[in-house]
Scaffold this motif. Sequence first.
Motif, PDB file in Angstrom:
ATOM      1  N   PHE A   1      -1.904   6.695  16.024  1.00 13.55           N
ATOM      2  CA  PHE A   1      -3.317   7.160  16.877  1.00 13.55           C
ATOM      3  C   PHE A   1      -3.418   5.890  17.836  1.00 13.55           C
ATOM      4  N   LEU A   2      -3.771   4.807  17.073  1.00 10.75           N
ATOM      5  CA  LEU A   2      -3.689   3.679  17.938  1.00 10.75           C
ATOM      6  C   LEU A   2      -2.791   3.316  18.987  1.00 10.75           C
ATOM      7  N   LEU A   3      -1.456   3.273  18.604  1.00  3.29           N
ATOM      8  CA  LEU A   3      -0.656   3.242  19.641  1.00  3.29           C
ATOM      9  C   LEU A   3      -0.669   4.347  20.884  1.00  3.29           C
ATOM     10  N   LEU A   4      -1.070   5.594  20.331  1.00  7.22           N
ATOM     11  CA  LEU A   4      -1.009   6.668  21.280  1.00  7.22           C
ATOM     12  C   LEU A   4      -2.245   6.414  22.289  1.00  7.22           C
ATOM     13  N   SER A   5      -3.432   5.866  21.735  1.00  9.25           N
ATOM     14  CA  SER A   5      -4.401   5.686  22.573  1.00  9.25           C
ATOM     15  C   SER A   5      -4.322   4.322  23.431  1.00  9.25           C
ATOM     16  N   ARG A   6      -3.653   3.358  22.980  1.00  9.17           N
ATOM     17  CA  ARG A   6      -3.246   2.464  24.031  1.00  9.17           C
ATOM     18  C   ARG A   6      -2.044   2.698  25.083  1.00  9.17           C
ATOM     19  N   LEU A   7      -1.408   3.649  24.763  1.00 12.45           N
ATOM     20  CA  LEU A   7      -0.409   4.018  25.628  1.00 12.45           C
ATOM     21  C   LEU A   7      -1.209   4.827  26.781  1.00 12.45           C
ATOM     22  N   LEU A   8      -2.052   5.781  26.177  1.00 11.44           N
ATOM     23  CA  LEU A   8      -2.750   6.622  27.344  1.00 11.44           C
ATOM     24  C   LEU A   8      -3.838   5.579  28.366  1.00 11.44           C
ATOM     25  N   SER A   9      -4.138   4.877  27.694  1.00  5.83           N
ATOM     26  CA  SER A   9      -4.967   3.590  28.207  1.00  5.83           C
ATOM     27  C   SER A   9      -4.256   3.003  29.422  1.00  5.83           C
ATOM     28  N   PHE A  10      -2.937   2.262  29.026  1.00  4.04           N
ATOM     29  CA  PHE A  10      -2.064   1.964  29.861  1.00  4.04           C
ATOM     30  C   PHE A  10      -1.620   2.895  31.086  1.00  4.04           C
ATOM     31  N   LEU A  11      -1.470   4.036  30.710  1.00  3.67           N
ATOM     32  CA  LEU A  11      -0.929   4.839  31.881  1.00  3.67           C
ATOM     33  C   LEU A  11      -2.245   5.410  32.839  1.00  3.67           C
ATOM     34  N   GLY A  12      -3.335   5.511  32.122  1.00  4.02           N
ATOM     35  CA  GLY A  12      -4.637   5.528  32.951  1.00  4.02           C
ATOM     36  C   GLY A  12      -4.773   4.384  34.050  1.00  4.02           C
ATOM     37  N   SER A  13      -4.542   3.288  33.696  1.00  7.00           N
ATOM     38  CA  SER A  13      -4.635   2.196  34.465  1.00  7.00           C
ATOM     39  C   SER A  13      -3.694   2.218  35.617  1.00  7.00           C
ATOM     40  N   ILE A  14      -2.415   2.869  35.333  1.00  3.78           N
ATOM     41  CA  ILE A  14      -1.638   2.893  36.540  1.00  3.78           C
ATOM     42  C   ILE A  14      -1.797   4.200  37.185  1.00  3.78           C
ATOM     43  N   ILE A  15      -2.148   5.362  36.604  1.00  3.12           N
ATOM     44  CA  ILE A  15      -2.255   6.433  37.325  1.00  3.12           C
ATOM     45  C   ILE A  15      -3.354   6.390  38.222  1.00  3.12           C
ATOM     46  N   SER A  16      -4.623   6.137  37.380  1.00  3.05           N
ATOM     47  CA  SER A  16      -5.965   6.331  38.123  1.00  3.05           C
ATOM     48  C   SER A  16      -5.943   5.738  39.456  1.00  3.05           C
ATOM     49  N   PRO A  17      -5.582   4.406  39.795  1.00  2.00           N
ATOM     50  CA  PRO A  17      -5.484   3.862  41.241  1.00  2.00           C
ATOM     51  C   PRO A  17      -4.816   4.816  42.201  1.00  2.00           C
TER      52      PRO A  17
ATOM     53  N   VAL B   1      -4.898   8.564  46.647  1.00  4.61           N
ATOM     54  CA  VAL B   1      -4.522  10.137  47.146  1.00  4.61           C
ATOM     55  C   VAL B   1      -5.866  10.929  47.693  1.00  4.61           C
ATOM     56  N   ARG B   2      -7.007  10.613  46.829  1.00  2.00           N
ATOM     57  CA  ARG B   2      -8.300  11.409  47.004  1.00  2.00           C
ATOM     58  C   ARG B   2      -8.964  10.620  48.481  1.00  2.00           C
ATOM     59  N   LEU B   3      -8.969   9.565  48.520  1.00  2.00           N
ATOM     60  CA  LEU B   3      -9.498   8.792  49.723  1.00  2.00           C
ATOM     61  C   LEU B   3      -8.467   9.326  50.968  1.00  2.00           C
ATOM     62  N   LYS B   4      -7.249   9.404  50.693  1.00  3.27           N
ATOM     63  CA  LYS B   4      -6.526   9.747  52.037  1.00  3.27           C
ATOM     64  C   LYS B   4      -6.776  11.189  52.297  1.00  3.27           C
ATOM     65  N   ALA B   5      -7.203  12.093  51.585  1.00 10.74           N
ATOM     66  CA  ALA B   5      -7.496  13.397  51.617  1.00 10.74           C
ATOM     67  C   ALA B   5      -8.801  13.523  52.290  1.00 10.74           C
ATOM     68  N   TYR B   6      -9.853  12.676  51.978  1.00  8.22           N
ATOM     69  CA  TYR B   6     -11.285  12.665  52.636  1.00  8.22           C
ATOM     70  C   TYR B   6     -11.138  11.924  53.947  1.00  8.22           C
ATOM     71  N   PHE B   7     -10.564  10.954  54.180  1.00  2.51           N
ATOM     72  CA  PHE B   7     -10.409  10.037  55.403  1.00  2.51           C
ATOM     73  C   PHE B   7      -8.916  10.017  55.670  1.00  2.51           C
ATOM     74  N   PRO B   8      -8.482  11.054  56.403  1.00  2.44           N
ATOM     75  CA  PRO B   8      -6.934  10.912  56.648  1.00  2.44           C
ATOM     76  C   PRO B   8      -6.625   9.870  58.034  1.00  2.44           C
ATOM     77  N   GLU B   9      -7.610   9.690  58.750  1.00  2.00           N
ATOM     78  CA  GLU B   9      -7.501   8.926  60.036  1.00  2.00           C
ATOM     79  C   GLU B   9      -8.144   7.569  59.824  1.00  2.00           C
ATOM     80  N   SER B  10      -9.027   7.281  58.866  1.00  2.00           N
ATOM     81  CA  SER B  10      -9.601   6.264  58.692  1.00  2.00           C
ATOM     82  C   SER B  10      -9.081   5.116  57.700  1.00  2.00           C
ATOM     83  N   LEU B  11      -8.176   5.359  56.782  1.00  2.00           N
ATOM     84  CA  LEU B  11      -7.718   4.311  56.052  1.00  2.00           C
ATOM     85  C   LEU B  11      -6.662   3.591  56.811  1.00  2.00           C
ATOM     86  N   ALA B  12      -6.656   2.327  56.424  1.00  3.82           N
ATOM     87  CA  ALA B  12      -5.468   1.387  57.090  1.00  3.82           C
ATOM     88  C   ALA B  12      -4.123   1.652  56.355  1.00  3.82           C
ATOM     89  N   ALA B  13      -3.013   1.375  56.958  1.00  6.14           N
ATOM     90  CA  ALA B  13      -1.837   1.701  56.689  1.00  6.14           C
ATOM     91  C   ALA B  13      -1.450   0.547  55.859  1.00  6.14           C
TER      92      ALA B  13
END
Length: 104
Positions: free
Chosen positions: A13-29, A34-46
């Motif tokens: 359980f501890l190993l799984l929770s650490r893995l999910l936390s690690f994946l969340g730190s990669i996937i979340s940003p 992706v969400r920012l690009k959807a809301y502001f397609p012309e406003s974000l810096a390239a």
Amino acid sequence: MTSEVAPCSPRDFLLLSRLLSFLGSIISPTLKVVRLKAYFPESLAATPLGYNVKVDEAQSHGKTLWEYAPSSTGARMLGAIATELFDGAPARATKRGKKASRVA
């Protein structure tokens, strides 16, 4: 039809929770971008702007980044984003694939 969860040991359980936390730190940003690009397609810096420790080090030494580490990745990133913001277009790529920056 019911679904049952197989019991797992506290260690698993501890190993799984650490893995999910690690994946969340990669996937979340990525999802945030992706969400920012959807809301502001012309406003974000390239030009991507990542983290670079030289920026923090320069501040702790009371210097600008260009005084402390002018050829660092952080200086190139900030130069490229400044070029895009002021000129209205992303900096051109150099032969090495890095973005050219104009630092004045």
